[in-house]
Design a protein around this motif. Structure first.
Motif, PDB file in Angstrom:
ATOM      1  N   GLY B  50      -2.082   5.477  -0.786  1.00  0.00           N
ATOM      2  CA  GLY B  50      -2.086   4.060  -1.182  1.00  0.00           C
ATOM      3  C   GLY B  50      -2.766   3.189  -0.131  1.00  0.00           C
ATOM      4  N   HIS B  51      -2.548   3.537   1.131  1.00  0.00           N
ATOM      5  CA  HIS B  51      -3.159   2.788   2.250  1.00  0.00           C
ATOM      6  C   HIS B  51      -4.687   2.841   2.157  1.00  0.00           C
ATOM      7  N   LYS B  69      -9.455  -5.011  -6.865  1.00  0.00           N
ATOM      8  CA  LYS B  69      -8.737  -4.579  -8.059  1.00  0.00           C
ATOM      9  C   LYS B  69      -7.302  -4.159  -7.739  1.00  0.00           C
ATOM     10  N   TYR B  70      -7.051  -3.763  -6.488  1.00  0.00           N
ATOM     11  CA  TYR B  70      -5.756  -3.158  -6.145  1.00  0.00           C
ATOM     12  C   TYR B  70      -5.025  -3.921  -5.052  1.00  0.00           C
ATOM     13  N   GLN B  71      -5.137  -5.264  -5.069  1.00  0.00           N
ATOM     14  CA  GLN B  71      -4.499  -5.977  -3.960  1.00  0.00           C
ATOM     15  C   GLN B  71      -2.977  -5.965  -4.063  1.00  0.00           C
ATOM     16  N   HIS B  72      -2.451  -5.555  -5.240  1.00  0.00           N
ATOM     17  CA  HIS B  72      -0.993  -5.400  -5.361  1.00  0.00           C
ATOM     18  C   HIS B  72      -0.467  -4.301  -4.430  1.00  0.00           C
ATOM     19  N   LEU B  73      -1.376  -3.473  -3.885  1.00  0.00           N
ATOM     20  CA  LEU B  73      -0.937  -2.404  -2.965  1.00  0.00           C
ATOM     21  C   LEU B  73      -0.800  -2.891  -1.515  1.00  0.00           C
ATOM     22  N   ASP B  74      -1.413  -4.037  -1.202  1.00  0.00           N
ATOM     23  CA  ASP B  74      -1.503  -4.466   0.199  1.00  0.00           C
ATOM     24  C   ASP B  74      -0.140  -4.558   0.883  1.00  0.00           C
ATOM     25  N   ASN B  75       0.818  -5.153   0.171  1.00  0.00           N
ATOM     26  CA  ASN B  75       2.102  -5.385   0.817  1.00  0.00           C
ATOM     27  C   ASN B  75       2.796  -4.076   1.221  1.00  0.00           C
ATOM     28  N   ASP B  76       2.832  -3.126   0.329  1.00  0.00           N
ATOM     29  CA  ASP B  76       3.588  -1.898   0.602  1.00  0.00           C
ATOM     30  C   ASP B  76       2.782  -0.844   1.351  1.00  0.00           C
ATOM     31  N   PHE B  77       1.450  -0.962   1.350  1.00  0.00           N
ATOM     32  CA  PHE B  77       0.624   0.099   1.951  1.00  0.00           C
ATOM     33  C   PHE B  77      -0.232  -0.364   3.139  1.00  0.00           C
ATOM     34  N   ASN B  80       3.127  -3.317   5.434  1.00  0.00           N
ATOM     35  CA  ASN B  80       4.381  -2.674   5.829  1.00  0.00           C
ATOM     36  C   ASN B  80       4.178  -1.180   6.054  1.00  0.00           C
ATOM     37  N   PRO B  81       5.020  -0.613   6.918  1.00  0.00           N
ATOM     38  CA  PRO B  81       4.946   0.842   7.134  1.00  0.00           C
ATOM     39  C   PRO B  81       5.541   1.588   5.935  1.00  0.00           C
ATOM     40  N   ASP B  82       5.394   2.882   5.941  1.00  0.00           N
ATOM     41  CA  ASP B  82       5.940   3.725   4.872  1.00  0.00           C
ATOM     42  C   ASP B  82       7.448   3.464   4.751  1.00  0.00           C
ATOM     43  N   GLY B  83       7.912   3.395   3.502  1.00  0.00           N
ATOM     44  CA  GLY B  83       9.338   3.152   3.286  1.00  0.00           C
ATOM     45  C   GLY B  83       9.666   3.295   1.810  1.00  0.00           C
ATOM     46  N   SER B  84      10.891   2.903   1.453  1.00  0.00           N
ATOM     47  CA  SER B  84      11.367   3.161   0.091  1.00  0.00           C
ATOM     48  C   SER B  84      10.559   2.384  -0.953  1.00  0.00           C
ATOM     49  N   ALA B  85       9.910   1.271  -0.564  1.00  0.00           N
ATOM     50  CA  ALA B  85       9.105   0.502  -1.524  1.00  0.00           C
ATOM     51  C   ALA B  85       7.981   1.355  -2.107  1.00  0.00           C
ATOM     52  N   VAL B  86       7.529   2.352  -1.346  1.00  0.00           N
ATOM     53  CA  VAL B  86       6.429   3.216  -1.777  1.00  0.00           C
ATOM     54  C   VAL B  86       6.857   4.115  -2.952  1.00  0.00           C
ATOM     55  N   ASP B  87       8.164   4.356  -3.066  1.00  0.00           N
ATOM     56  CA  ASP B  87       8.656   5.283  -4.088  1.00  0.00           C
ATOM     57  C   ASP B  87       8.480   4.777  -5.513  1.00  0.00           C
ATOM     58  N   GLN B  88       8.228   3.478  -5.670  1.00  0.00           N
ATOM     59  CA  GLN B  88       8.041   2.937  -7.026  1.00  0.00           C
ATOM     60  C   GLN B  88       6.653   3.271  -7.587  1.00  0.00           C
ATOM     61  N   TYR B  89       5.744   3.780  -6.744  1.00  0.00           N
ATOM     62  CA  TYR B  89       4.372   4.053  -7.195  1.00  0.00           C
ATOM     63  C   TYR B  89       4.241   5.495  -7.677  1.00  0.00           C
ATOM     64  N   SER B  90       3.559   5.677  -8.785  1.00  0.00           N
ATOM     65  CA  SER B  90       3.315   7.028  -9.314  1.00  0.00           C
ATOM     66  C   SER B  90       2.144   7.663  -8.564  1.00  0.00           C
ATOM     67  N   LEU B  91       2.345   8.916  -8.151  1.00  0.00           N
ATOM     68  CA  LEU B  91       1.263   9.647  -7.488  1.00  0.00           C
ATOM     69  C   LEU B  91       0.040   9.764  -8.392  1.00  0.00           C
ATOM     70  N   ASP B  92       0.276  10.018  -9.673  1.00  0.00           N
ATOM     71  CA  ASP B  92      -0.855  10.185 -10.591  1.00  0.00           C
ATOM     72  C   ASP B  92      -1.676   8.902 -10.698  1.00  0.00           C
ATOM     73  N   ILE B  93      -0.985   7.763 -10.727  1.00  0.00           N
ATOM     74  CA  ILE B  93      -1.722   6.498 -10.825  1.00  0.00           C
ATOM     75  C   ILE B  93      -2.459   6.212  -9.509  1.00  0.00           C
ATOM     76  N   LEU B  94      -1.817   6.484  -8.377  1.00  0.00           N
ATOM     77  CA  LEU B  94      -2.507   6.271  -7.091  1.00  0.00           C
ATOM     78  C   LEU B  94      -3.749   7.161  -6.990  1.00  0.00           C
ATOM     79  N   LYS B  95      -3.649   8.392  -7.482  1.00  0.00           N
ATOM     80  CA  LYS B  95      -4.823   9.281  -7.444  1.00  0.00           C
ATOM     81  C   LYS B  95      -5.942   8.758  -8.343  1.00  0.00           C
ATOM     82  N   GLN B  96      -5.535   8.201  -9.494  1.00  0.00           N
ATOM     83  CA  GLN B  96      -6.527   7.608 -10.401  1.00  0.00           C
ATOM     84  C   GLN B  96      -7.171   6.380  -9.736  1.00  0.00           C
ATOM     85  N   ASN B  97      -6.356   5.577  -9.046  1.00  0.00           N
ATOM     86  CA  ASN B  97      -6.896   4.423  -8.301  1.00  0.00           C
ATOM     87  C   ASN B  97      -7.891   4.890  -7.234  1.00  0.00           C
TER      88      ASN B  97
END
Lengths: 159, 159
Positions: B50-51, B69-77, B80-97
């Motif tokens: 995500g980073h 297109k993906y500025q919604h990722l800025d806050n969590d990736f 902020n450092p890695d943490g539980s907020a990252v768990d809401q993101y799907s790996l498949d969608i991040l790979k597609q991004n």
């Protein structure tokens, strides 16, 4: 700034930045950190220190602008993975080697004229270079910069 | 090859190589590896995925050649450092991004003329650029290449 010189400056600035960031790591960390694996079963920083000295020591020879000084490190720090053979090397001497190899490279780089940077390096044949002129001396510095950045990322996991 | 085009090719080849090596890591590793910290208490590969999407998504805007297109990722990736907020993101969608952001960048890079690469990027003022013309669009790609190499080194500790 003339175009060639501008591009050389861009590449050398990035190289120098990564060398100084990596040097800071090796010189700031206590011995116990340098001698402990980065992650279980992975390289120790002391191995990466010798590895980078040996790899950077090769650069002048590959570029055809100087000889080698630390090829005694190749076997234990390039050809083989981290292991007990590394324990025979003194951290202080490896750090001194690090300083010397980069000082020497900086001197040699300073003797090159802009056009010299775009000449072939010795890892590519004249025939291949004619087909692909990107395989020049400056490109070697770009490649070694990403290599040191790769290992700096690993070192920073413990720093 | 014309000199400017030669520089650009050297830089883009190195960028493309690191993007494809990093992509291979993210697409080859099973989910359980991507979701486990690289070393105890350190970032998970999913965070670095995500980073890198968020950081690379900024490039077109900084270069002044496209939007985000993906500025919604800025806050969590990024912020902020890695943490539980990252768990809401799907790996498949991040790979597609990941695929989309690099495909888009490749398209945008393809529209630039050689001289466009040596123009100022938006992170530097006109005044500072006049003093230091190395701070151009091509230099941004050099910097982002060492950044991705830095994180690839970390990923390879688990790959």
């Amino acid at each position: 700034m003339e175009q060639q010189q501008l591009f050389i400056t861009m590449v050398l600035n990035t190289w120098n930045l990564h060398i100084s960031r990596t040097e800071k790591f090796f010189f700031d960390q206590p011995d116990e950190i340098l001698l402990k694996p980065i992650a279980p079963g992975k390289n120790r920083p002391v191995y990466l220190l010798g590895h980078l000295v040996a790899v950077h020591d090769m650069m002048a020879e590959i570029m055809g602008i100087g000889g080698r000084k630390y090829q005694h490190l190749d076997n234990d720090f390039i050809k083989n993975p981290d292991g007990s053979a590394v324990d025979q090397y003194s951290l202080d001497i490896l750090k001194q080697n690090w300083k010397e190899v980069h000082q020497k490279l900086a001197e040699l780089f300073g003797t090159l004229q802009p056009e010299d940077w775009f000449k072939r390096h010795n890892s590519v044949s004249e025939e291949d270079f004619a087909k692909d002129p990107t395989r020049n001396r400056l490109n070697l510095v770009i490649n070694r910069t990403t290599h040191v950045a790769y290992h700096l990322g690993q070192l920073k996991l413990v720093g």
